[in-house]
Design a protein around this motif. Structure first.
Motif, mmCIF file in Angstrom:
data_model
loop_
_atom_site.group_PDB
_atom_site.id
_atom_site.type_symbol
_atom_site.label_atom_id
_atom_site.label_comp_id
_atom_site.label_asym_id
_atom_site.label_seq_id
_atom_site.Cartn_x
_atom_site.Cartn_y
_atom_site.Cartn_z
ATOM 1 N N ALA A 161 38.270 36.555 9.656
ATOM 2 C CA ALA A 161 38.452 35.154 10.028
ATOM 3 C C ALA A 161 38.323 34.958 11.531
ATOM 4 O O ALA A 161 37.734 33.992 12.007
ATOM 5 C CB ALA A 161 39.808 34.648 9.549
ATOM 6 N N ARG A 162 38.867 35.902 12.299
ATOM 7 C CA ARG A 162 38.810 35.799 13.761
ATOM 8 C C ARG A 162 37.364 35.897 14.253
ATOM 9 O O ARG A 162 36.939 35.159 15.138
ATOM 10 C CB ARG A 162 39.679 36.893 14.377
ATOM 11 N N ILE A 163 36.614 36.825 13.662
ATOM 12 C CA ILE A 163 35.207 36.989 14.045
ATOM 13 C C ILE A 163 34.407 35.728 13.710
ATOM 14 O O ILE A 163 33.624 35.228 14.524
ATOM 15 C CB ILE A 163 34.595 38.213 13.329
ATOM 16 N N VAL A 164 34.604 35.211 12.496
ATOM 17 C CA VAL A 164 33.877 34.012 12.076
ATOM 18 C C VAL A 164 34.245 32.827 12.958
ATOM 19 O O VAL A 164 33.378 32.071 13.411
ATOM 20 C CB VAL A 164 34.166 33.704 10.591
ATOM 21 N N GLN A 165 35.525 32.650 13.229
ATOM 22 C CA GLN A 165 35.975 31.525 14.055
ATOM 23 C C GLN A 165 35.374 31.598 15.454
ATOM 24 O O GLN A 165 34.837 30.608 15.962
ATOM 25 C CB GLN A 165 37.499 31.496 14.126
ATOM 26 N N ASP A 166 35.452 32.772 16.074
ATOM 27 C CA ASP A 166 34.909 32.917 17.433
ATOM 28 C C ASP A 166 33.411 32.660 17.458
ATOM 29 O O ASP A 166 32.891 31.985 18.355
ATOM 30 C CB ASP A 166 35.193 34.334 17.966
ATOM 31 N N SER A 167 32.705 33.176 16.459
ATOM 32 C CA SER A 167 31.252 33.021 16.420
ATOM 33 C C SER A 167 30.850 31.563 16.231
ATOM 34 O O SER A 167 29.924 31.068 16.883
ATOM 35 C CB SER A 167 30.657 33.874 15.295
ATOM 36 N N LEU A 168 31.553 30.868 15.349
ATOM 37 C CA LEU A 168 31.227 29.462 15.104
ATOM 38 C C LEU A 168 31.569 28.591 16.305
ATOM 39 O O LEU A 168 30.846 27.641 16.629
ATOM 40 C CB LEU A 168 31.947 28.961 13.857
ATOM 41 N N GLU A 169 32.661 28.900 16.972
ATOM 42 C CA GLU A 169 33.054 28.095 18.132
ATOM 43 C C GLU A 169 32.056 28.249 19.279
ATOM 44 O O GLU A 169 31.801 27.291 20.014
ATOM 45 C CB GLU A 169 34.468 28.462 18.572
ATOM 46 N N THR A 170 31.462 29.432 19.421
ATOM 47 C CA THR A 170 30.448 29.606 20.462
ATOM 48 C C THR A 170 29.162 28.871 20.109
ATOM 49 O O THR A 170 28.315 28.662 20.987
ATOM 50 C CB THR A 170 30.113 31.096 20.682
ATOM 51 N N ARG A 171 29.017 28.461 18.852
ATOM 52 C CA ARG A 171 27.826 27.733 18.426
ATOM 53 C C ARG A 171 28.072 26.229 18.298
ATOM 54 O O ARG A 171 27.289 25.515 17.694
ATOM 55 C CB ARG A 171 27.319 28.301 17.097
ATOM 56 N N GLY A 172 29.184 25.760 18.850
ATOM 57 C CA GLY A 172 29.397 24.320 18.937
ATOM 58 C C GLY A 172 30.266 23.706 17.859
ATOM 59 O O GLY A 172 30.314 22.478 17.737
ATOM 60 N N PHE A 173 30.983 24.510 17.064
ATOM 61 C CA PHE A 173 31.863 23.977 16.032
ATOM 62 C C PHE A 173 33.321 24.031 16.493
ATOM 63 O O PHE A 173 33.715 24.917 17.244
ATOM 64 C CB PHE A 173 31.733 24.791 14.739
ATOM 65 N N THR A 174 34.094 23.068 16.030
ATOM 66 C CA THR A 174 35.547 23.141 16.164
ATOM 67 C C THR A 174 36.085 23.725 14.864
ATOM 68 O O THR A 174 35.886 23.145 13.795
ATOM 69 C CB THR A 174 36.153 21.745 16.402
ATOM 70 N N VAL A 175 36.733 24.887 14.938
ATOM 71 C CA VAL A 175 37.129 25.626 13.738
ATOM 72 C C VAL A 175 38.650 25.676 13.623
ATOM 73 O O VAL A 175 39.349 26.015 14.586
ATOM 74 C CB VAL A 175 36.568 27.066 13.762
#
Length: 229
Positions: free
Chosen positions: A14-28
């Protein structure tokens, strides 16, 4: 910025997915099980839900069914290690929009999320510029067309070199465009014979623009030309 609800009980993933998505412009926002996921869904009203299937307290299928009773529109992507066709079918029957099997690449998840949100996967091309104004004329440089704004004269289709020469003059409107500069740019060199050809093209452009007396291409003796508009 799109809001994404991630429901995943495997905290390291979950931490990896959250960090990756946030660097791509999503609020997670992350929930560790289906019960927390349902509470956050009600609180946040996310744009998209990414949910693991196998979770404690409440699994992803049960969460998806409850979300669908509340909203038919929000996209749901299932994450799961299950590979049986029956599980995939059940996920879609419960209202899932996509199904991503573990292990997966972050790039693939991002592409699928963006596709469900209807957002472009690559940057949009720059807008095509509209016609340029030259006095009463409209000049469409990409289409090589010249017309009077009031439509009182037939539209003129320019040759490529005519359009490029007019664009050069327009880019330096009310300033001198030297013969040497335009010959080297459009003809490749400033030889005598190319100079005579340039004179012919200038004469043509003057004829095309003759219906607006406020637009003139004037000679600057010994130097070049100037578009006055």
């Amino acid at each position: 910025m799109p809001t994404l609800l991630l429901v995943e009980d495997e905290l390291s993933l979950a931490r990896i997915v959250q960090d990756s998505l946030e660097t791509r412009g999503f609020t997670v926002h992350h929930a560790a099980d289906g019960a927390q996921g349902w509470q956050l869904f009600q609180d946040l009203g996310p744009d998209v839900v990414v949910a693991d299937v196998m979770m404690p307290v409440r699994d992803g299928f049960d969460l998806a069914a409850q979300i669908r009773r509340a909203s038919a529109a929000v996209p749901i992507i299932f994450l799961t290690a299950r590979s049986q066709p029956a599980d995939v079918v059940r996920g879609f029957e419960l209202g899932g929009n996509d199904y991503l099997k573990k292990p997966f690449s972050m790039d693939e998840l991002v592409v699928r999320v963006r596709a469900l949100l209807g957002r472009p996967l690559v940057a949009a091309p720059p807008p095509v510029p509209g016609p340029l104004a030259i006095g009463r004329y409209h000049f469409d440089h990409p289409q090589q067309r010249l017309r009077l704004a009031d439509g009182s004269q037939p539209e003129i289709t320019l040759t490529h070199r005519e359009a490029e020469l007019l664009k050069c003059l327009l880019d330096q409107r009310n300033q001198v465009l030297t013969r040497t500069e335009v010959l080297r740019q459009l003809w490749g060199d400033d030889s005598f014979f190319n100079g005579r050809s340039l004179d012919v093209f200038i004469t043509r452009l003057r004829r095309y623009l003759r219906h607006d007396p406020q637009v003139q291409i004037v000679n600057v003796r010994g130097v070049g030309y100037k578009l006055l508009a």
